[in-house]
Design a protein around this motif. Sequence first.
Motif, PDB file in Angstrom:
ATOM      1  N   TYR A  38       0.836  -1.204   0.000  1.00 35.15           N
ATOM      2  CA  TYR A  38       0.000   0.000   0.000  1.00 35.15           C
ATOM      3  C   TYR A  38       0.874   1.259   0.000  1.00 35.15           C
ATOM      4  O   TYR A  38       0.620   2.213  -0.755  1.00 35.15           O
ATOM      5  N   GLU A  39       1.915   1.262   0.832  1.00 32.74           N
ATOM      6  CA  GLU A  39       2.809   2.421   0.882  1.00 32.74           C
ATOM      7  C   GLU A  39       3.624   2.535  -0.405  1.00 32.74           C
ATOM      8  O   GLU A  39       3.881   3.646  -0.889  1.00 32.74           O
ATOM      9  N   ALA A  40       4.045   1.416  -0.974  1.00 30.42           N
ATOM     10  CA  ALA A  40       4.781   1.465  -2.239  1.00 30.42           C
ATOM     11  C   ALA A  40       3.920   2.064  -3.341  1.00 30.42           C
ATOM     12  O   ALA A  40       4.413   2.826  -4.188  1.00 30.42           O
ATOM     13  N   ASP A  41       2.635   1.745  -3.342  1.00 28.82           N
ATOM     14  CA  ASP A  41       1.732   2.332  -4.332  1.00 28.82           C
ATOM     15  C   ASP A  41       1.633   3.850  -4.141  1.00 28.82           C
ATOM     16  O   ASP A  41       1.600   4.607  -5.122  1.00 28.82           O
ATOM     17  N   ALA A  59       8.351  -2.135 -10.350  1.00 30.62           N
ATOM     18  CA  ALA A  59       8.660  -1.006  -9.475  1.00 30.62           C
ATOM     19  C   ALA A  59       7.927  -1.123  -8.141  1.00 30.62           C
ATOM     20  O   ALA A  59       8.490  -0.809  -7.077  1.00 30.62           O
ATOM     21  N   LEU A  60       6.681  -1.580  -8.173  1.00 26.56           N
ATOM     22  CA  LEU A  60       5.918  -1.747  -6.941  1.00 26.56           C
ATOM     23  C   LEU A  60       6.582  -2.767  -6.026  1.00 26.56           C
ATOM     24  O   LEU A  60       6.751  -2.527  -4.817  1.00 26.56           O
ATOM     25  N   PHE A  61       6.961  -3.890  -6.586  1.00 21.43           N
ATOM     26  CA  PHE A  61       7.586  -4.949  -5.778  1.00 21.43           C
ATOM     27  C   PHE A  61       8.905  -4.459  -5.176  1.00 21.43           C
ATOM     28  O   PHE A  61       9.157  -4.623  -3.973  1.00 21.43           O
ATOM     29  N   ALA A  62       9.753  -3.843  -6.002  1.00 20.36           N
ATOM     30  CA  ALA A  62      11.059  -3.396  -5.515  1.00 20.36           C
ATOM     31  C   ALA A  62      10.920  -2.306  -4.449  1.00 20.36           C
ATOM     32  O   ALA A  62      11.670  -2.280  -3.466  1.00 20.36           O
ATOM     33  N   THR A  63       9.946  -1.422  -4.614  1.00 25.26           N
ATOM     34  CA  THR A  63       9.745  -0.364  -3.628  1.00 25.26           C
ATOM     35  C   THR A  63       9.247  -0.932  -2.304  1.00 25.26           C
ATOM     36  O   THR A  63       9.646  -0.479  -1.223  1.00 25.26           O
ATOM     37  N   ALA A  64       8.367  -1.932  -2.362  1.00 25.90           N
ATOM     38  CA  ALA A  64       7.897  -2.567  -1.130  1.00 25.90           C
ATOM     39  C   ALA A  64       9.047  -3.230  -0.376  1.00 25.90           C
ATOM     40  O   ALA A  64       9.124  -3.158   0.857  1.00 25.90           O
ATOM     41  N   MET A 190      15.181   5.610  -6.921  1.00 24.70           N
ATOM     42  CA  MET A 190      14.583   5.348  -8.229  1.00 24.70           C
ATOM     43  C   MET A 190      14.917   3.905  -8.606  1.00 24.70           C
ATOM     44  O   MET A 190      16.032   3.598  -9.043  1.00 24.70           O
ATOM     45  N   VAL A 191      13.973   3.018  -8.391  1.00 25.36           N
ATOM     46  CA  VAL A 191      14.245   1.597  -8.613  1.00 25.36           C
ATOM     47  C   VAL A 191      14.385   1.323 -10.103  1.00 25.36           C
ATOM     48  O   VAL A 191      13.633   1.854 -10.924  1.00 25.36           O
ATOM     49  N   PRO A 192      15.364   0.525 -10.495  1.00 23.11           N
ATOM     50  CA  PRO A 192      15.506   0.180 -11.917  1.00 23.11           C
ATOM     51  C   PRO A 192      14.434  -0.816 -12.343  1.00 23.11           C
ATOM     52  O   PRO A 192      14.050  -1.711 -11.572  1.00 23.11           O
ATOM     53  N   VAL A 193      13.958  -0.660 -13.554  1.00 23.12           N
ATOM     54  CA  VAL A 193      12.957  -1.571 -14.104  1.00 23.12           C
ATOM     55  C   VAL A 193      13.458  -2.059 -15.458  1.00 23.12           C
ATOM     56  O   VAL A 193      14.194  -1.343 -16.151  1.00 23.12           O
TER      57      VAL A 193
END
Length: 363
Positions: A38-41, A59-64, A190-193
């Motif tokens: 939820y916070e990553a979103d 990006a969502l997964f890596a940010t979480a 800034m997560v790489p995708v």
Amino acid sequence: MSTVMPPAPDSFQVRVTAAVKGHYQTSMRRSLQSVALYEADRCLKNRYSQLRPFQKKYALFATAVDLLSTLDFLNEYHRQEIMFRTNASKEPLAPDLAWRRMKLITREINQTILPKAKALLEDDANKEKSHDEICEILLQNMFEENSEKNSKPYPSMWEFNHNNVFSVYRIYFRGVTLDPNIFPARLLRMVPVPLKKPDTFRMAHDASSLALANLTINASGRNNFDVSEDDRRAMLKEVKDHTELLKSFEGIVPDEEIAKRKRALYAALPPVPPPYIAGAVGPVITGKRQRKKAKVAGAAKPLIPSIPAMSIPPVVATPEVAKPEATTVPETTKPTAMDEEADWENVDAVVKEEEQAKVTVAV
């Protein structure tokens, strides 16, 4: 004079730590996963327009995962455990499944929590209650509806075991709406995708945070006695690498889990190569029972082929010859040293004549 410490600034870490009372248990796994997604979103809302659909999921997964790394009450294994697909499989959560779970969080809150919260807030007796008090009443009412035990308070872990989105409501909502004073979302990096969608839609952790679920080796080679020498060396190296990696989890992962993984690794060891016997023809018998059978069979078989019987003439006893009585030789008849030398010369002459005769015959 005592100084009053200023309150800690509102943040993701502060609210999550307060929601779980600063400690983690396995039953909190799905709840903390929902909170992280939820916070990553929230952190990626302004960046989604720049990403393709599959890139949003990565990006969502890596940010979480990054957000979980900021929670001090979690160790490395706990962070990986929270992002498992299921606790039984211990497989890392796929980015596409993480995206779907994130999309379900708001819907679950709207359907299962907000209607009950609205009914409570309409009661004048609850209008002055704090958000935490409203949450306690909601949990007690939900527990009584599910268990039909009106007089018993809900267990401490019931919030996490039976509704994995309630922690999101506790952290981000006030009443039936989002908290207007919620802390601002902050993207840690800034997560790489990937630029191109991969064939297998699964995102693994870095090598430094390799999940224990990945420590699996195919044990089918243990019963395969036709393994080549190169394959055997490769299997041994793989088991050794995994065993060394398990040592880094000691003190973090429960001992039972470490022992279980080690047993799985030992079961994957290749078979012991058969002993080499120089000059051996055919397979070498290594089994104890096979050696015993071979020994019995070898004792029953003759070592050399049988020889046909031969007729051997009977042995005829020869009559004993009477031995002459020992007589003393007079001193006058005994040979002298000169006579013995002459005798040897005569013997040499005879031998030379016989050799000469042989040569003549041969010619």
